[in-house]
Structures are given as C-alpha cells and as structure tokens.
Design a protein around this motif. Structure first.
Motif, PDB file in Angstrom:
ATOM      1  N   ILE A   1       1.013  -1.347  -0.158  1.00 40.46           N
ATOM      2  CA  ILE A   1      -0.156   0.025  -0.127  1.00 40.46           C
ATOM      3  C   ILE A   1       0.939   1.293  -0.066  1.00 40.46           C
ATOM      4  O   ILE A   1       0.652   2.214  -0.876  1.00 40.46           O
ATOM      5  CB  ILE A   1      -1.178  -0.039   1.130  1.00 40.46           C
ATOM      6  CG1 ILE A   1      -2.187  -1.328   0.915  1.00 40.46           C
ATOM      7  CG2 ILE A   1      -1.589   1.508   1.263  1.00 40.46           C
ATOM      8  CD1 ILE A   1      -2.999  -1.372   2.054  1.00 40.46           C
TER       9      ILE A   1
ATOM     10  N   LYS B   1      -4.619   6.390   3.458  1.00 41.25           N
ATOM     11  CA  LYS B   1      -3.695   5.444   3.277  1.00 41.25           C
ATOM     12  C   LYS B   1      -3.527   4.529   4.791  1.00 41.25           C
ATOM     13  O   LYS B   1      -3.581   3.250   4.597  1.00 41.25           O
ATOM     14  CB  LYS B   1      -2.314   5.952   3.351  1.00 41.25           C
ATOM     15  CG  LYS B   1      -1.224   4.861   3.207  1.00 41.25           C
ATOM     16  CD  LYS B   1       0.343   5.411   2.747  1.00 41.25           C
ATOM     17  CE  LYS B   1       1.184   5.952   3.958  1.00 41.25           C
ATOM     18  NZ  LYS B   1       2.737   6.316   3.745  1.00 41.25           N
TER      19      LYS B   1
ATOM     20  N   TRP C   1      -6.851   2.710   4.899  1.00 42.21           N
ATOM     21  CA  TRP C   1      -6.533   1.583   3.827  1.00 42.21           C
ATOM     22  C   TRP C   1      -5.853   0.378   4.205  1.00 42.21           C
ATOM     23  O   TRP C   1      -6.427  -1.028   4.419  1.00 42.21           O
ATOM     24  CB  TRP C   1      -6.232   2.170   2.570  1.00 42.21           C
ATOM     25  CG  TRP C   1      -6.147   1.224   1.493  1.00 42.21           C
ATOM     26  CD1 TRP C   1      -6.849   0.021   1.341  1.00 42.21           C
ATOM     27  CD2 TRP C   1      -5.604   1.314   0.060  1.00 42.21           C
ATOM     28  NE1 TRP C   1      -6.900  -0.462   0.100  1.00 42.21           N
ATOM     29  CE2 TRP C   1      -5.823   0.281  -0.720  1.00 42.21           C
ATOM     30  CE3 TRP C   1      -4.549   2.215  -0.331  1.00 42.21           C
ATOM     31  CZ2 TRP C   1      -5.346   0.168  -1.875  1.00 42.21           C
ATOM     32  CZ3 TRP C   1      -4.077   2.164  -1.657  1.00 42.21           C
ATOM     33  CH2 TRP C   1      -4.561   0.977  -2.447  1.00 42.21           C
ATOM     34  N   LYS C   2      -4.688   0.747   5.189  1.00 40.09           N
ATOM     35  CA  LYS C   2      -3.907  -0.377   5.605  1.00 40.09           C
ATOM     36  C   LYS C   2      -4.607  -1.086   6.649  1.00 40.09           C
ATOM     37  O   LYS C   2      -4.567  -2.263   6.912  1.00 40.09           O
ATOM     38  CB  LYS C   2      -2.661   0.217   6.282  1.00 40.09           C
ATOM     39  CG  LYS C   2      -1.532   0.549   5.174  1.00 40.09           C
ATOM     40  CD  LYS C   2      -0.511   1.093   5.968  1.00 40.09           C
ATOM     41  CE  LYS C   2       0.589   1.537   5.225  1.00 40.09           C
ATOM     42  NZ  LYS C   2       1.677   2.232   5.761  1.00 40.09           N
TER      43      LYS C   2
ATOM     44  N   THR D   1      -5.957  -6.298  -3.466  1.00 42.42           N
ATOM     45  CA  THR D   1      -5.385  -7.095  -2.481  1.00 42.42           C
ATOM     46  C   THR D   1      -5.088  -8.325  -2.801  1.00 42.42           C
ATOM     47  O   THR D   1      -6.192  -9.280  -3.108  1.00 42.42           O
ATOM     48  CB  THR D   1      -6.077  -6.930  -1.359  1.00 42.42           C
ATOM     49  OG1 THR D   1      -6.468  -5.517  -0.937  1.00 42.42           O
ATOM     50  CG2 THR D   1      -5.349  -7.558  -0.045  1.00 42.42           C
TER      51      THR D   1
END
Ligand SMILES: [Zn+2]
Length: 280
Positions: A16, A36, A39-40, A124
């Motif tokens: 990512i 970010k 999202w992680k 992913t």
C-alpha cells in the motif's frame, strides 16, 4: 469442489505504501495520502478475519471513491506496483477451477469480496484468485445470506478444504443411475458442512456436477466393457484413474467421481459382473 491454494505472502503494508507513493504525481494524490492508514487498517482486518464478509462490512470512504480504487485493478499502468502482482496471480497454472473443482484453466481473477462493494480490496492479493467463468457468473456480487452467514469457501484461508469435502453416492439401478448425491464429508464440523452446502448451492455445483457425472459414467461403462473383453483388472485400473485425478486435487470432480465408484461395493460388483446396457 473447492481447492486449497497457497496464500500470497506479500507484505500488504509495504504494498500500500508503494501504491500510494506512485499516485503522488496523479490527480488522486491527496485522496490516497489521506486514506492510506485507514486503507492499511482495512487490509489488516481482512487478513485477521480471513476475508469474512459476515464481519467485514463495506467501507463508505472506499465506496464513494469506488472508481478510483477499481481503476487500480482494471487499468494498471505497466510500470505500476500492482501490475506484476496481478500478472503473477493470473499466471498460476491451475488445471481446475479452485471454486468448483471442474477441469479447465481459469485465468480470470475473482474478487472474493467483490470490488463493487469492497473497492479497497480490488488489488489485495489475498482477495484475488482464479475462477472459471461459470462460477463467476453464479457468484456475481453475492457475499452473505439473510442470516449474515458467508456464502463461499475461501481458497486461501479455509484450511479444512485440504481433505475431500464432498462424497458421491451412486444408487442402483447401476446400468442407468437415476439419482446421485453429493454429501459433505462426515469429518467436517457443522459450521463447515453448512458453509460447504451454501457454497454448493450458490455456485450451482450439484446441477453442473450431474452433467459431468452422466458423461463420465457412460464413459466408465464403455471402458468397463473393453476391460472385461481384455480380461483386465477393473479395480486396479480405476484406482489408477482415481490417483490421476487426485494428482490434480483431492477435490477435483474426477477424484470425487472415482472415490464414489471405488467405495461402493454394489457398484463395483456390477462393473465386474453385472449386465451392461446394450447401447453405450
Ligand atoms: Zn468454477
């Protein structure tokens, strides 16, 4: 039926970071920088919960930028970080569909959690695996039933599919069986059995397996006629067929077929000495 696949081992945090870094020159730079860490966290939750849609609910932030996420998957630049990841996932040389177990070389990727409702998992690796066109057409964007139970087995995370999860029951009349049954393995716990049953129904596997069965059974009877003429050992030859099918996967359609035949004493007796149909 379902086939266990080796789970991708890529470091998702690093991945990512690199994807977001590459977006810094584009028009979505600010957006990706802002989301970010979230999202992680979403991907971390996916890995922790084995992608279970009963637990992981859609994320509004991603849904309102769905196209931005989906484009990472749909039109990746050749130099992008995700391009080799997607290419690798597509280039696995499978001889059967991991979702249904039917022979073939599935080379389109399916998103276990659909990219329409979970766009943040579009690239992913743990959410992506090859699937045949028929399974994809049946699965579409389904994830859970009305009781919030997931519908599909996950080929990376559901370890129990390393055993033969389905068994085939063939009942007389053996010259033309009228009903066959696929039943979950008795060693599965009730939750696993129920999941397998939902997976079967929602990918329309019993109906498809029955067509395969009819062809394969006729072929078997023709082969048996030849084996009898040549005085060959029917059990030994069928065991070889079973091992060949097992080499593809313990849950390949062929392996389920031949274990169903070989473990049925009445049918084996019929194949060795019963009256075969005249027209085959
Ligand atoms: Zn399939």
């Amino acid at each position: 039926m379902v086939v266990r696949l080796i789970c991708p081992d890529a470091d998702q945090n690093k991945f990512i970071d690199e994807v977001v870094e590459q977006r810094q020159n584009g028009r979505n730079a600010k957006f990706f920088t802002k989301i970010k860490d979230d999202w992680k966290a979403r991907v971390k939750a996916y890995l922790r919960e084995n992608g279970d849609p009963a637990i992981i609910k859609p994320w509004q932030e991603a849904l309102s930028h769905a196209t931005t996420f989906k484009n990472l998957y749909l039109s990746p630049d050749e130099n992008s970080v995700q391009h080799p990841v997607l290419t690798n996932l597509r280039s696995r040389e499978l001889q059967l569909c991991p979702a249904c177990g039917e022979d073939g070389t599935p080379n389109t990727l399916d998103h276990y959690l659909p990219k329409q409702t979970y766009p943040e998992f579009s690239i992913t690796a743990h959410n992506l695996f090859p699937m045949c066109d028929i399974c994809q057409g049946e699965k579409l964007t389904e994830t859970v039933n009305s009781a919030n139970e997931r519908l599909f087995v996950h080929p990376y995370f559901d370890q129990f599919i390393e055993v033969q999860v389905l068994h085939l029951q063939i009942r007389p009349p053996y010259e033309a069986p009228e009903n066959i049954q696929l039943t979950p393995d008795s060693g599965l716990d009730p939750a696993q059995s129920a999941l397998v049953a939902r997976h079967l129904v929602h990918l329309a596997i019993p109906k498809r397996y029955y067509h395969f069965f009819k062809d394969e059974y006729l072929r078997l009877l023709r082969l048996v006629r030849t084996m009898r003429q040549q005085d060959l050992n029917i059990t030994t030859i069928l065991e070889v067929f079973r091992e060949k099918a097992r080499d593809k996967s313990i849950n390949s359609w062929g392996h389920i077929f031949y274990t169903g035949v070989l473990s049925n004493p009445g049918l084996m007796d019929y194949l060795k000495q019963g009256q075969l149909p005249e027209k085959l």
